[in-house]
Design an enzyme around this catalytic site. Sequence first.
Site, PDB file in Angstrom:
ATOM      1  CB  CYS A  45      -0.947  -0.006   1.189  1.00  0.00           C
ATOM      2  SG  CYS A  45      -2.134  -1.356   1.107  1.00  0.00           S
ATOM      3  CG  HIS A  58      -6.198   2.608   0.710  1.00  0.00           C
ATOM      4  ND1 HIS A  58      -5.031   3.052   0.116  1.00  0.00           N
ATOM      5  CD2 HIS A  58      -5.850   1.498   1.423  1.00  0.00           C
ATOM      6  CE1 HIS A  58      -4.034   2.242   0.438  1.00  0.00           C
ATOM      7  NE2 HIS A  58      -4.500   1.288   1.226  1.00  0.00           N
TER       8      HIS A  58
END
Lengths: 493, 400
Positions: B88, B344
């Site tokens: 991420c 996200h």
Amino acid sequence: MVGITGYGGYVPRLRLQRAAAAKANAWLNPGLMGKSKGERAMANWDEDAITMAVEAARDALGTGDDRSRVKALFFGTTTAAFSDRLNAGIIQAALTLEPDTACFDVTGTQRAGLSALANALNAAKAGVGEALAVTGERRKARAASAQEMDGGDAGAAILVGTKDTLADHIGSAVTTADFVDHFRGSGEEFDYAWEERWIRDEGFAKIVPPVIKAALANAKIEAAAVDVFILPTTFKGVAESVAKKAGLKPESVKDQLGAQVGDSGAAHALVLLAHALETAKAGQVIVVAQFGQGCEAHVFKTTRKIESWKPERGVSGWLADGKQETNYMKWLVFNGLVEWEKGMRAEKDNKTALTTLYRNNDMILGLVGGRCTETGTVQFPRTRISVNPNNAAVDTQEPYKFAEKPASILSWSADNLTYAMSPPNHYGMMVFDGGGRIFMDITDVDPGDVDSGTPVRMVFRVKEWDDRRGFTRYFWKAQPDKRRKASAKAAAE
Amino acid sequence: MAAGIRDKVAIIGMGCSKFGERWDAGPDDLMVEAYLEAMGEAGIEPSQLDAAWFSTHIDEIGTGKGGTPMSLALRLPNIAVTRVENFCASGSEAFRGAVYAVAAGAADIAVAVGVEKLKDTGYGGLPVGNMGTLIPQTSPNGSAPGNFAQLASAYRTKHGVSKEDLKRAIAHVSVKSHANGSKNPKAHLRNVVTEEQVLNAPMIAEPLGLFDCCGVSDGAAAAIVTTPEIAAALGHKDLVTVKALQLSVSNGLESQHNSWDGSYFHTARIAAKKAYKEAGVEKPREQISMIEVHDCFSITELVTMEDLFISEEGKGWSDVLNGFYDADGKVPCQIDGGLKCFGHPIGASGLRMLYEMYLQLKGRAGDRQLANPKLGLTHNLGGSPSTNVCSVAIIGQQGA
């Protein structure tokens, strides 16, 4: 003389309440209400014949690292995960037995458990050293069937050898008859059974008594001298009438554990034997028989050691650890008896790289990590470079076994998002007494059971199935250790 | 220690697509949206770009491997495109590549674009990933919320915080981010929520409820970087420069060695210390104007306040409850809504955080503009608490 040198059992934690199952199905088959008493042992979704056999073997062998005394292993079952892959080899790997252990699957009949013991006795008699007979059975039956009510899931292990015996093997007899009371064709999931009355009258009543008599004659024991008689059967009164025909005392007939475990099939003779040995006194005669395409019977006489030797928990220990299950739907899901909505997350491909599995065999199946011979740092998995932040020693690690080491929970969660057979899926970081940690699944757990600090023990379980290819993947999981929790609490008080 | 990156590279343009469930857009559309905004602001032609960095995390769906998806989508002039992937934190990795290329003198102007198209799976949450051939044989059958929820039990135990207090503190994290996100037109989630709603939401992974989890979004973000000298020559004023770029990666200590207690991010602390040193920050609680952290889950944000040395160890939860990180607090955190509400899209998130810091430093953050920010910190994490990569970057006004 060859005889029993250790024994152990295993009964899964969940106990399906027969009343709940009967109530769910009585509209289909009112006769089931007649079987609604008591409970039956119900394997968790991640347990099978192999994992239950492993638990039973651990119960018999104890927690010591050195199991090199076991030279042969016979696994008796009719519900093993693989038709062509040595199931006993998986057990050998999980128990971290030495590579020179001879391993065999004994199968094809409901007396496979006792036949495994016969083979172990023969091996020990032939001088190989100690031999282990293990058995486990996860019974599969159609929903709303009598078999579903009568069956039970369990495992047992009997260790045999020639030194320090707990019970000497003093006689045996066997007969083979292609009497097909039921069968399960290759690749079939369920049994096809014939009429009970025929099985009782032409099967048990005619085939078993002569074998008992022959075994007693072989042992040079009078029938009246038999203290315990074990004959698994779900038919009421059959063990008693066989005992009578063979001249055994009525009080010698061992209870079937039908109200607590149910009939664990090929495993059941050894489950009952392990249970009987827990309370046996020195000098007692035990006859154990099992029926299936004939009959096999063995006669044992206990020694003085029987009264001092104890398994880790024993069948009675596991029996005391049960959790009542009244959710019949859970039973159906765990046993693959209903198509349920698993969600797209369950579509993950669980193909196992067999190369990777073999390369990491002791890590995955044996839960073996490493211990640095320079610093003593213990870690999982074993690696060439040590994880020790102050001394990343190279090529210093020796194998280190984690499976029997007590551990506790450092961190955990109960996950409702991930695909799980028994949500929420609990998992977390387990830290081991003596060092090392593993991030792993937690099993045999309900919401609210665990927190940081909860003691756990390791259990060998099904990790996943690869339904597309028919492969079962195994690994170790953490199980809340109620026994240690209780003792820690007692110590605190 | 190396001399570091401080003030050697300037950002002359940033862009960010609208985040959210972009049923209308594929990854190429998202990249174009972010890229054109950044290029427009930089005031340059594609032919002036020397090199490109491209971040995207998930191979199984969406964008694809290699450098080609970016080059094709943006019709780049056959320049070098390097695809990077670091869980991420991939977006920060793309930025790092572009900045270092400029600092090294290998490129005069470089572009970084991060993108993720997550909403093509057919279900909520992150796609179930492929972890190779060994890890699936042993690691738990879990999810991202379950992995990050681990922090909560360890943090509670270590600091003696009750379940209820911690649940309330992490609820405040989310309430604050929703309030901030409601003012951000590009944010995925723009609804205001109450503490009661957060506390009573369905449980996802104990103790994280629905509102403790960030949005799963489609989106892209972009940055164009050059030297301060070239930036000035191009007519850019009030430059925003890079002060620090640090990345720390787990080596197995947390997952295999009993010295880690599970309540914090080992890597974040290392990256933060190095970043402060690189940027010349001595008292982060006083000097850092605002932060964008990797609030994939509310508990992650809470422990990160301590990992960045802004809250004292064991005090993060009370600072959060006291509003220290609210929009009107001393160090506003997630002023754009954060991962929680901005969204996200994995490969884009690191660049999205920088985008907000950049807007704030330029005074162009609209309704959510803070007063006179000097230094903005981004914290971009990938993996799980016990095995992760952590990027800490600081950007600020030139000379600050």
